[in-house]
Design a protein around this motif. Structure first.
Motif, PDB file in Angstrom:
ATOM      1  N   ARG A 238       0.832  -1.211   0.000  1.00 51.17           N
ATOM      2  CA  ARG A 238       0.000   0.000   0.000  1.00 51.17           C
ATOM      3  C   ARG A 238       0.863   1.257   0.000  1.00 51.17           C
ATOM      4  O   ARG A 238       0.628   2.199  -0.758  1.00 51.17           O
ATOM      5  N   ALA A 239       1.882   1.265   0.868  1.00 52.84           N
ATOM      6  CA  ALA A 239       2.691   2.468   1.042  1.00 52.84           C
ATOM      7  C   ALA A 239       3.492   2.798  -0.213  1.00 52.84           C
ATOM      8  O   ALA A 239       3.814   3.967  -0.465  1.00 52.84           O
ATOM      9  N   GLU A 240       3.806   1.762  -0.993  1.00 52.57           N
ATOM     10  CA  GLU A 240       4.615   1.973  -2.191  1.00 52.57           C
ATOM     11  C   GLU A 240       3.932   2.926  -3.167  1.00 52.57           C
ATOM     12  O   GLU A 240       4.588   3.703  -3.864  1.00 52.57           O
ATOM     13  N   GLY A 241       2.609   2.871  -3.191  1.00 52.91           N
ATOM     14  CA  GLY A 241       1.891   3.704  -4.154  1.00 52.91           C
ATOM     15  C   GLY A 241       1.270   4.953  -3.559  1.00 52.91           C
ATOM     16  O   GLY A 241       0.485   5.620  -4.229  1.00 52.91           O
ATOM     17  N   VAL A 242       1.606   5.276  -2.315  1.00 57.99           N
ATOM     18  CA  VAL A 242       0.994   6.429  -1.653  1.00 57.99           C
ATOM     19  C   VAL A 242       1.826   7.684  -1.906  1.00 57.99           C
ATOM     20  O   VAL A 242       3.046   7.691  -1.704  1.00 57.99           O
ATOM     21  N   ASP A 243       1.156   8.745  -2.338  1.00 56.38           N
ATOM     22  CA  ASP A 243       1.793  10.040  -2.531  1.00 56.38           C
ATOM     23  C   ASP A 243       1.670  10.820  -1.221  1.00 56.38           C
ATOM     24  O   ASP A 243       0.554  11.009  -0.717  1.00 56.38           O
ATOM     25  N   PRO A 244       2.785  11.292  -0.644  1.00 57.30           N
ATOM     26  CA  PRO A 244       2.698  12.055   0.614  1.00 57.30           C
ATOM     27  C   PRO A 244       1.757  13.247   0.544  1.00 57.30           C
ATOM     28  O   PRO A 244       1.284  13.733   1.576  1.00 57.30           O
ATOM     29  N   ASP A 265      -1.406   5.786   6.110  1.00 58.40           N
ATOM     30  CA  ASP A 265      -0.312   4.960   5.579  1.00 58.40           C
ATOM     31  C   ASP A 265       0.910   5.827   5.276  1.00 58.40           C
ATOM     32  O   ASP A 265       2.051   5.458   5.590  1.00 58.40           O
ATOM     33  N   ALA A 266       0.672   6.976   4.651  1.00 59.45           N
ATOM     34  CA  ALA A 266       1.783   7.862   4.314  1.00 59.45           C
ATOM     35  C   ALA A 266       2.492   8.350   5.567  1.00 59.45           C
ATOM     36  O   ALA A 266       3.729   8.423   5.610  1.00 59.45           O
ATOM     37  N   GLN A 267       1.733   8.660   6.599  1.00 61.11           N
ATOM     38  CA  GLN A 267       2.350   9.147   7.829  1.00 61.11           C
ATOM     39  C   GLN A 267       3.170   8.061   8.516  1.00 61.11           C
ATOM     40  O   GLN A 267       4.260   8.331   9.041  1.00 61.11           O
ATOM     41  N   VAL A 268       2.679   6.835   8.512  1.00 56.77           N
ATOM     42  CA  VAL A 268       3.470   5.744   9.086  1.00 56.77           C
ATOM     43  C   VAL A 268       4.761   5.561   8.297  1.00 56.77           C
ATOM     44  O   VAL A 268       5.843   5.385   8.871  1.00 56.77           O
ATOM     45  N   ALA A 269       4.663   5.620   6.978  1.00 55.06           N
ATOM     46  CA  ALA A 269       5.865   5.492   6.138  1.00 55.06           C
ATOM     47  C   ALA A 269       6.860   6.609   6.415  1.00 55.06           C
ATOM     48  O   ALA A 269       8.073   6.413   6.289  1.00 55.06           O
ATOM     49  N   VAL A 273       4.131   8.145  13.297  1.00 51.98           N
ATOM     50  CA  VAL A 273       3.251   7.062  13.740  1.00 51.98           C
ATOM     51  C   VAL A 273       2.111   7.566  14.624  1.00 51.98           C
ATOM     52  O   VAL A 273       0.941   7.226  14.409  1.00 51.98           O
ATOM     53  N   GLU A 274       2.429   8.376  15.611  1.00 50.23           N
ATOM     54  CA  GLU A 274       1.387   8.863  16.514  1.00 50.23           C
ATOM     55  C   GLU A 274       0.365   9.708  15.767  1.00 50.23           C
ATOM     56  O   GLU A 274      -0.843   9.629  16.048  1.00 50.23           O
ATOM     57  N   GLU A 275       0.826  10.496  14.802  1.00 47.91           N
ATOM     58  CA  GLU A 275      -0.092  11.312  14.015  1.00 47.91           C
ATOM     59  C   GLU A 275      -1.032  10.439  13.188  1.00 47.91           C
ATOM     60  O   GLU A 275      -2.226  10.733  13.059  1.00 47.91           O
ATOM     61  N   ALA A 276      -0.479   9.341  12.623  1.00 48.43           N
ATOM     62  CA  ALA A 276      -1.308   8.428  11.834  1.00 48.43           C
ATOM     63  C   ALA A 276      -2.375   7.778  12.705  1.00 48.43           C
ATOM     64  O   ALA A 276      -3.559   7.700  12.323  1.00 48.43           O
ATOM     65  N   PHE A 277      -1.971   7.307  13.887  1.00 49.59           N
ATOM     66  CA  PHE A 277      -2.945   6.681  14.791  1.00 49.59           C
ATOM     67  C   PHE A 277      -4.024   7.688  15.196  1.00 49.59           C
ATOM     68  O   PHE A 277      -5.220   7.364  15.226  1.00 49.59           O
ATOM     69  N   GLU A 304      -0.337  -3.854  13.942  1.00 48.82           N
ATOM     70  CA  GLU A 304       0.415  -5.102  13.767  1.00 48.82           C
ATOM     71  C   GLU A 304       1.818  -4.870  13.203  1.00 48.82           C
ATOM     72  O   GLU A 304       2.645  -5.792  13.203  1.00 48.82           O
ATOM     73  N   LEU A 305       2.095  -3.663  12.743  1.00 49.57           N
ATOM     74  CA  LEU A 305       3.427  -3.355  12.217  1.00 49.57           C
ATOM     75  C   LEU A 305       4.440  -3.113  13.326  1.00 49.57           C
ATOM     76  O   LEU A 305       5.641  -3.047  13.069  1.00 49.57           O
ATOM     77  N   PHE A 306       3.964  -2.981  14.559  1.00 49.45           N
ATOM     78  CA  PHE A 306       4.828  -2.583  15.666  1.00 49.45           C
ATOM     79  C   PHE A 306       4.784  -3.629  16.779  1.00 49.45           C
ATOM     80  O   PHE A 306       3.854  -4.418  16.867  1.00 49.45           O
ATOM     81  N   PRO A 307       5.826  -3.655  17.615  1.00 51.15           N
ATOM     82  CA  PRO A 307       5.815  -4.583  18.754  1.00 51.15           C
ATOM     83  C   PRO A 307       4.581  -4.350  19.615  1.00 51.15           C
ATOM     84  O   PRO A 307       4.101  -3.214  19.763  1.00 51.15           O
ATOM     85  N   ALA A 308       4.076  -5.413  20.191  1.00 50.02           N
ATOM     86  CA  ALA A 308       2.851  -5.321  20.983  1.00 50.02           C
ATOM     87  C   ALA A 308       3.007  -4.388  22.170  1.00 50.02           C
ATOM     88  O   ALA A 308       2.033  -3.817  22.646  1.00 50.02           O
ATOM     89  N   ASP A 309       4.251  -4.239  22.669  1.00 51.80           N
ATOM     90  CA  ASP A 309       4.454  -3.384  23.844  1.00 51.80           C
ATOM     91  C   ASP A 309       4.886  -1.961  23.483  1.00 51.80           C
ATOM     92  O   ASP A 309       5.294  -1.203  24.349  1.00 51.80           O
TER      93      ASP A 309
END
Length: 325
Positions: A238-244, A265-269, A273-277, A304-309
């Motif tokens: 998904r992220a491969e085709g996302v334009d920021p 998705d773009a923000q996580v890339a 991360v916090e902004e995307a969530f 699921e991309l990040f450690p559970a903790d």
């Protein structure tokens, strides 16, 4: 052995209630299942280690939360004592000796109540020394007063026996304690299916990687490596085709659900991360029905991309629950 039997249930319940008020257990519960399945390294010390093993810590009021959170992995034995008490010093010496040899199968958390009185208040301490065993954020056993080394050793052994199948770090610590110096560690056997998936991922063939991981999960639904790999491959595609630029578009059109998903998705890339969530939690609050479920599923997939903790995941899970209910 009457000194080390379980305390009165009413006392244990009171300790549990006191600790629940002093510690944020919401994050602990959100991570408990993943933590129990994790293979752990030696616990990191959130306090001073005094030149000893990293699983022996001197706890302050500031580090108390971090120490208790480690009880998801291994039992935390909290020694509540005072420098003016010879019995406290004697018990501290014995517990430190046992903990040093444990390999990190349990953590010794030493509390000086003169310096950290609020921790004693949280546990309702009536006398020193008092020892409380904590597992998964809850006090499960306690005793007051000094114990002979034989009794103390037996109490620790029973504690580990009761929790060994529930807390993953106990066996890992015991394995470290039993390591033979100079022994040659065997190389782990790699799963060729995982290797094929990883190779596909590394060459940028994310669709093929997803196929490999999905095949593994079809026969082994509990394969954690495959679950993590599938989540990574799906996101990478998904992220491969996302334009920021989609971030600005989504900001200008908060009602556009698809734009919000792409922007997250773009923000996580971009490591935002916090902004995307936050974006997706806010979207969940604004939409209803199928759109709400679609955004929720997308957000859970990002978790699921990040450690559970990961604390960012824990905070976002709590915010998502608040938005949904």
């Amino acid at each position: 052995m009457e000194h080390v039997t379980r305390p009165d249930p009413r006392k244990t319940a009171a300790l549990s209630a006191a600790l629940s008020g002093a510690v944020d257990l919401g994050a602990l519960k959100a991570r408990a299942d993943a933590a129990r399945q994790a293979a752990v390294a030696p616990p990191a010390s959130p306090g001073a280690d005094n030149g000893t093993a990293p699983w022996i810590v001197d706890v302050t009021e500031a580090s108390f939360q971090a120490v208790v959170e480690q009880s998801l992995q291994v039992p935390v034995v909290v020694l509540l004592g005072a420098s003016y008490s010879p019995e406290s010093q004697q018990l501290a010496a014995s517990l430190t000796r046992f903990a040093s040899a444990s390999g990190g199968a349990w953590i010794l958390a030493r509390v000086d109540l003169e310096a950290a009185p609020r921790i004693g208040q949280a546990f309702g301490v009536q006398s020193v020394p008092t020892v409380v065993a904590v597992a998964a954020g809850q006090p499960i056993d306690a005793f007051a007063g000094p114990l002979a080394d034989a009794e103390l050793s037996a109490w620790i052994a029973r504690l580990l026996d009761a929790l060994r199948d529930r807390l993953p770090g106990i066996r890992a610590g015991e394995a470290r304690a039993g390591e033979v110096p100079g022994a040659v560690e065997e190389e782990p056997i790699e799963d060729p299916r995982i290797v094929a998936a990883e190779e596909a991922f590394e060459r940028g063939d994310y669709v093929a990687a997803q196929g490999y991981y999905s095949e593994i999960l079809a026969s082994e639904p509990g394969n954690e490596l495959a679950k993590e790999g599938l989540a990574q491959a799906r996101f990478a595609e998904r992220a491969e085709g996302v334009d920021p630029a989609v971030i600005a578009k989504a900001d200008a059109a908060p009602e556009d659900v698809e734009a919000q998903l792409a922007a997250a998705d773009a923000q996580v890339a971009l490591q935002q991360v916090e902004e995307a969530f936050r974006r997706l939690v806010d979207t969940v609050r604004r939409v209803y029905g199928d759109d709400r479920d679609k955004v929720r599923q997308h957000l859970v997939g990002l978790f699921e991309l990040f450690p559970a903790d990961d604390p960012r995941v824990a905070a976002a899970r709590r915010n998502l629950a608040s938005a949904l209910y």
